[in-house]
Design a protein around this motif. Sequence first.
Motif, PDB file in Angstrom:
ATOM      1  N   ALA A 255       0.761  -1.225   0.000  1.00  0.00           N
ATOM      2  CA  ALA A 255       0.000   0.000   0.000  1.00  0.00           C
ATOM      3  C   ALA A 255       0.801   1.289   0.000  1.00  0.00           C
ATOM      4  CB  ALA A 255      -0.913  -0.005   1.222  1.00  0.00           C
ATOM      5  N   GLY A 256       2.091   1.212   0.313  1.00  0.00           N
ATOM      6  CA  GLY A 256       2.784   2.488   0.470  1.00  0.00           C
ATOM      7  C   GLY A 256       2.018   3.259   1.518  1.00  0.00           C
ATOM      8  N   PRO A 257       1.485   4.416   1.145  1.00  0.00           N
ATOM      9  CA  PRO A 257       0.719   5.183   2.126  1.00  0.00           C
ATOM     10  C   PRO A 257      -0.723   4.697   2.245  1.00  0.00           C
ATOM     11  CG  PRO A 257       0.989   6.431   0.105  1.00  0.00           C
ATOM     12  CD  PRO A 257       1.634   5.114  -0.134  1.00  0.00           C
ATOM     13  N   GLY A 258      -1.160   3.768   1.383  1.00  0.00           N
ATOM     14  CA  GLY A 258      -2.561   3.358   1.331  1.00  0.00           C
ATOM     15  C   GLY A 258      -2.954   2.372   2.417  1.00  0.00           C
ATOM     16  N   VAL A 259      -4.143   1.815   2.239  1.00  0.00           N
ATOM     17  CA  VAL A 259      -4.726   0.912   3.221  1.00  0.00           C
ATOM     18  C   VAL A 259      -4.650  -0.533   2.729  1.00  0.00           C
ATOM     19  CG1 VAL A 259      -6.855   0.257   4.385  1.00  0.00           C
ATOM     20  CG2 VAL A 259      -6.293   2.684   4.074  1.00  0.00           C
ATOM     21  N   ALA A 260      -4.095  -1.410   3.561  1.00  0.00           N
ATOM     22  CA  ALA A 260      -4.016  -2.825   3.200  1.00  0.00           C
ATOM     23  C   ALA A 260      -5.218  -3.563   3.760  1.00  0.00           C
ATOM     24  CB  ALA A 260      -2.723  -3.428   3.741  1.00  0.00           C
ATOM     25  N   ALA A 261      -5.946  -4.275   2.901  1.00  0.00           N
ATOM     26  CA  ALA A 261      -7.117  -5.036   3.325  1.00  0.00           C
ATOM     27  C   ALA A 261      -6.681  -6.311   4.037  1.00  0.00           C
ATOM     28  CB  ALA A 261      -7.975  -5.389   2.122  1.00  0.00           C
ATOM     29  N   PRO A 262      -7.466  -6.732   5.038  1.00  0.00           N
ATOM     30  CA  PRO A 262      -7.180  -7.971   5.765  1.00  0.00           C
ATOM     31  C   PRO A 262      -7.017  -9.168   4.820  1.00  0.00           C
ATOM     32  CG  PRO A 262      -8.879  -6.750   6.900  1.00  0.00           C
ATOM     33  CD  PRO A 262      -8.603  -6.006   5.631  1.00  0.00           C
ATOM     34  N   LYS A 263      -7.891  -9.250   3.840  1.00  0.00           N
ATOM     35  CA  LYS A 263      -7.817 -10.361   2.879  1.00  0.00           C
ATOM     36  C   LYS A 263      -6.432 -10.462   2.253  1.00  0.00           C
ATOM     37  CE  LYS A 263      -9.439 -13.482  -0.060  1.00  0.00           C
ATOM     38  NZ  LYS A 263      -9.906 -13.019  -1.383  1.00  0.00           N
ATOM     39  N   TYR A 264      -5.913  -9.336   1.833  1.00  0.00           N
ATOM     40  CA  TYR A 264      -4.589  -9.304   1.216  1.00  0.00           C
ATOM     41  C   TYR A 264      -3.528  -9.786   2.197  1.00  0.00           C
ATOM     42  CZ  TYR A 264      -0.150  -7.170  -0.147  1.00  0.00           C
ATOM     43  OH  TYR A 264       1.173  -6.959  -0.434  1.00  0.00           O
ATOM     44  N   LEU A 265      -3.576  -9.301   3.411  1.00  0.00           N
ATOM     45  CA  LEU A 265      -2.574  -9.701   4.407  1.00  0.00           C
ATOM     46  C   LEU A 265      -2.685 -11.188   4.710  1.00  0.00           C
ATOM     47  CD1 LEU A 265      -2.930  -6.638   6.796  1.00  0.00           C
ATOM     48  CD2 LEU A 265      -1.068  -7.118   5.186  1.00  0.00           C
ATOM     49  N   SER A 266      -3.915 -11.651   4.826  1.00  0.00           N
ATOM     50  CA  SER A 266      -4.144 -13.055   5.106  1.00  0.00           C
ATOM     51  C   SER A 266      -3.512 -13.945   4.045  1.00  0.00           C
ATOM     52  CB  SER A 266      -5.652 -13.289   5.204  1.00  0.00           C
ATOM     53  OG  SER A 266      -5.958 -14.628   4.927  1.00  0.00           O
ATOM     54  N   SER A 267      -3.702 -13.606   2.779  1.00  0.00           N
ATOM     55  CA  SER A 267      -3.143 -14.474   1.746  1.00  0.00           C
ATOM     56  C   SER A 267      -1.646 -14.270   1.603  1.00  0.00           C
ATOM     57  CB  SER A 267      -3.857 -14.258   0.410  1.00  0.00           C
ATOM     58  OG  SER A 267      -3.278 -13.188  -0.295  1.00  0.00           O
ATOM     59  N   ARG A 268      -1.201 -13.051   1.732  1.00  0.00           N
ATOM     60  CA  ARG A 268       0.223 -12.775   1.603  1.00  0.00           C
ATOM     61  C   ARG A 268       1.039 -13.435   2.703  1.00  0.00           C
ATOM     62  NH1 ARG A 268       3.501  -7.935  -0.674  1.00  0.00           N
ATOM     63  NH2 ARG A 268       5.428  -8.119   0.498  1.00  0.00           N
ATOM     64  N   LEU A 269       0.481 -13.464   3.916  1.00  0.00           N
ATOM     65  CA  LEU A 269       1.232 -14.017   5.039  1.00  0.00           C
ATOM     66  C   LEU A 269       0.848 -15.466   5.340  1.00  0.00           C
ATOM     67  CD1 LEU A 269       0.984 -10.870   7.329  1.00  0.00           C
ATOM     68  CD2 LEU A 269       3.042 -11.683   6.183  1.00  0.00           C
ATOM     69  N   SER A 270      -0.069 -16.008   4.554  1.00  0.00           N
ATOM     70  CA  SER A 270      -0.522 -17.385   4.756  1.00  0.00           C
ATOM     71  C   SER A 270      -1.001 -17.608   6.189  1.00  0.00           C
ATOM     72  CB  SER A 270       0.591 -18.382   4.436  1.00  0.00           C
ATOM     73  OG  SER A 270       1.048 -18.215   3.134  1.00  0.00           O
ATOM     74  N   VAL A 271      -1.949 -16.811   6.569  1.00  0.00           N
ATOM     75  CA  VAL A 271      -2.454 -16.809   7.930  1.00  0.00           C
ATOM     76  C   VAL A 271      -3.969 -16.601   7.846  1.00  0.00           C
ATOM     77  CG1 VAL A 271      -2.648 -15.029   9.703  1.00  0.00           C
ATOM     78  CG2 VAL A 271      -0.447 -16.127   9.300  1.00  0.00           C
ATOM     79  N   SER A 272      -4.729 -17.122   8.809  1.00  0.00           N
ATOM     80  CA  SER A 272      -6.186 -16.984   8.758  1.00  0.00           C
ATOM     81  C   SER A 272      -6.602 -15.530   8.947  1.00  0.00           C
ATOM     82  CB  SER A 272      -6.829 -17.835   9.845  1.00  0.00           C
ATOM     83  OG  SER A 272      -6.636 -17.242  11.097  1.00  0.00           O
ATOM     84  N   SER A 273      -7.784 -15.187   8.479  1.00  0.00           N
ATOM     85  CA  SER A 273      -8.256 -13.811   8.636  1.00  0.00           C
ATOM     86  C   SER A 273      -8.445 -13.488  10.108  1.00  0.00           C
ATOM     87  CB  SER A 273      -9.579 -13.585   7.920  1.00  0.00           C
ATOM     88  OG  SER A 273      -9.897 -14.631   7.071  1.00  0.00           O
ATOM     89  N   ALA A 274      -8.785 -14.497  10.890  1.00  0.00           N
ATOM     90  CA  ALA A 274      -8.943 -14.262  12.328  1.00  0.00           C
ATOM     91  C   ALA A 274      -7.626 -13.768  12.921  1.00  0.00           C
ATOM     92  CB  ALA A 274      -9.395 -15.541  13.023  1.00  0.00           C
ATOM     93  N   SER A 275      -6.525 -14.400  12.491  1.00  0.00           N
ATOM     94  CA  SER A 275      -5.218 -13.979  12.995  1.00  0.00           C
ATOM     95  C   SER A 275      -4.907 -12.552  12.572  1.00  0.00           C
ATOM     96  CB  SER A 275      -4.129 -14.921  12.469  1.00  0.00           C
ATOM     97  OG  SER A 275      -4.373 -16.236  12.898  1.00  0.00           O
ATOM     98  N   VAL A 276      -5.299 -12.216  11.355  1.00  0.00           N
ATOM     99  CA  VAL A 276      -5.045 -10.858  10.869  1.00  0.00           C
ATOM    100  C   VAL A 276      -5.801  -9.831  11.705  1.00  0.00           C
ATOM    101  CG1 VAL A 276      -5.342  -9.263   8.943  1.00  0.00           C
ATOM    102  CG2 VAL A 276      -4.528 -11.590   8.513  1.00  0.00           C
ATOM    103  N   SER A 277      -7.087 -10.081  11.943  1.00  0.00           N
ATOM    104  CA  SER A 277      -7.870  -9.143  12.767  1.00  0.00           C
ATOM    105  C   SER A 277      -7.193  -8.896  14.105  1.00  0.00           C
ATOM    106  CB  SER A 277      -9.265  -9.720  13.045  1.00  0.00           C
ATOM    107  OG  SER A 277     -10.021  -9.742  11.855  1.00  0.00           O
ATOM    108  N   GLU A 278      -6.793 -10.011  14.712  1.00  0.00           N
ATOM    109  CA  GLU A 278      -6.175  -9.922  16.024  1.00  0.00           C
ATOM    110  C   GLU A 278      -4.877  -9.104  15.958  1.00  0.00           C
ATOM    111  OE1 GLU A 278      -4.938 -13.690  17.445  1.00  0.00           O
ATOM    112  OE2 GLU A 278      -5.000 -13.096  19.547  1.00  0.00           O
ATOM    113  N   MET A 279      -4.042  -9.417  14.980  1.00  0.00           N
ATOM    114  CA  MET A 279      -2.751  -8.735  14.890  1.00  0.00           C
ATOM    115  C   MET A 279      -2.922  -7.252  14.586  1.00  0.00           C
ATOM    116  SD  MET A 279       0.522  -8.864  15.183  1.00  0.00           S
ATOM    117  CE  MET A 279       1.546 -10.276  14.794  1.00  0.00           C
TER     118      MET A 279
END
Lengths: 225, 225
Positions: free
Chosen positions: B25-49
């Motif tokens: 995102a640079g200065p933008g907003v990263a969506a949870p979905k993107y982080l979840s797939s990029r980091l190979s982690v569940s969306s629940a983990s992303v919300s928490e983190m």
Amino acid sequence: MVEPKMSQPLSSSVGDYLKAVWGLAGPGVAAPKYLSSRLSVSSASVSEMLRRLQELGLVEYERYRGASLTEEGRAEALRLVRRHRLIETFLLEHLGYPWEEVHEEAERLEHAVSDNFTERVAQLLGHPDRDPHGAPIPGADGTLAREDSRPLSGASVGDRVRILRVGREDTPALTHLQDRGLVPGRVLRVEEVRGLDGVVTVEDEDGVSHALGGVLAASVLVRGL
Amino acid sequence: MVEPKMSQPLSSSVGDYLKAVWGLAGPGVAAPKYLSSRLSVSSASVSEMLRRLQELGLVEYERYRGASLTEEGRAEALRLVRRHRLIETFLLEHLGYPWEEVHEEAERLEHAVSDNFTERVAQLLGHPDRDPHGAPIPGADGTLAREDSRPLSGASVGDRVRILRVGREDTPALTHLQDRGLVPGRVLRVEEVRGLDGVVTVEDEDGVSHALGGVLAASVLVRGL
DNA sequence: ATCGTATTTTAGGCAAACCTAGAAAATTTT
DNA sequence: AAAATTTTCTAGGTTTGCCTAAAATACGAT
Ligand SMILES: [Mn+2]
Ligand SMILES: [Mn+2]
Ligand SMILES: [Mn+2]
Ligand SMILES: [Mn+2]
């Protein structure tokens, strides 16, 4: 023979416990107290970890006595020690780290590098057999060279000896020795070994005298010339 | 201005989340979905983190939208990216790693090395400004060179271009490109850009043609000659 | 506007490492 | 052989980072 059990990689904590058990005892038994102080961790944590290490088949553990390494545990400890000592050598020779600072960085890196990295570093260094502190580097196959050195604290007046190894890893002690040139390779003549307090006085190649307390002298390992 | 708050060093997980937010995102907003797939982690983990990262003052987080880096978060991300890219360069140039393997090792080492180590490596390498994949290396002061490259997918037939950077880090893609010599520095002539499926065909300096799928072509960043 | 799908969050759990406080065992001193 | 001291273990708790299942929200399509 031990079950293969295809384990996931062991954590840094597990590795440091194994190294600590190996470091004291070789084939012997490491007491919880020793591990607790060496790893700066509460005895409660040690009890818990030893139970887990036994569960993992890495140590044999008897309550209230302590733990000794299984073959598998020893192999893992040696693998880490190899990494640690190669990394120290690399930091000194290729990145220009000061002698007394390599240990701390290696303590972290040893858990992060791959076998691939380790062997490439070994090759870059020309497969050294000693690290910057004079400690022997285990082979990739888990063999470890025999050590024929004796503590300076046990020398006799008049002995001429060469420092083979320094058996300390804390920065203050290493800095102290480094400042006086008391590093592996240096040749010394023993001037005095005082029974009363264990202080050993030596003269170096430049004719300078150095007095070492009993504990420190015991960690300077030498070989007669 | 952000509170100093003298924090203990951040964990590898935290660091990788920050890099992932920065990476998209640079200065933008990263969506949870993107982080979840990029980091190979569940969306629940992303919300928490993300909740925790906000707590730590490293991101601004709005529920159901995603997160963007604070100044402090950005600084930490850039510090890690600098380490990562310097380490990759070092692995290639000094340890003889294959081009397509450096990323994986760097992904672990970036969390284990000290600033001291990083700057010594930078010096050993002569302060390079690009890593082996052509990505710019942030300065020790957190500055990052502007990128004036464009995706190969947007080129026109007849264009002569030089590969500046490869924006992928998965080994299969890197191996594929490496096998065909499509690495930073290579000069190409664009033969065809097919609107239908986005396939781009290029001819290299040796007169060999290569067809790249739309997604791959978009990750090859070039500059006109 | 409503429905259906996709995304995100919440709730509840688990494992690894650590901790403190207090009980139990071992060791040393008297 | 008790008593005093030291060591070790047990009980119970915390933090980090992950998970699955289910509820809530957002979004895209009719
Ligand atoms: Mn060391
Ligand atoms: Mn370590
Ligand atoms: Mn990379
Ligand atoms: Mn990483």
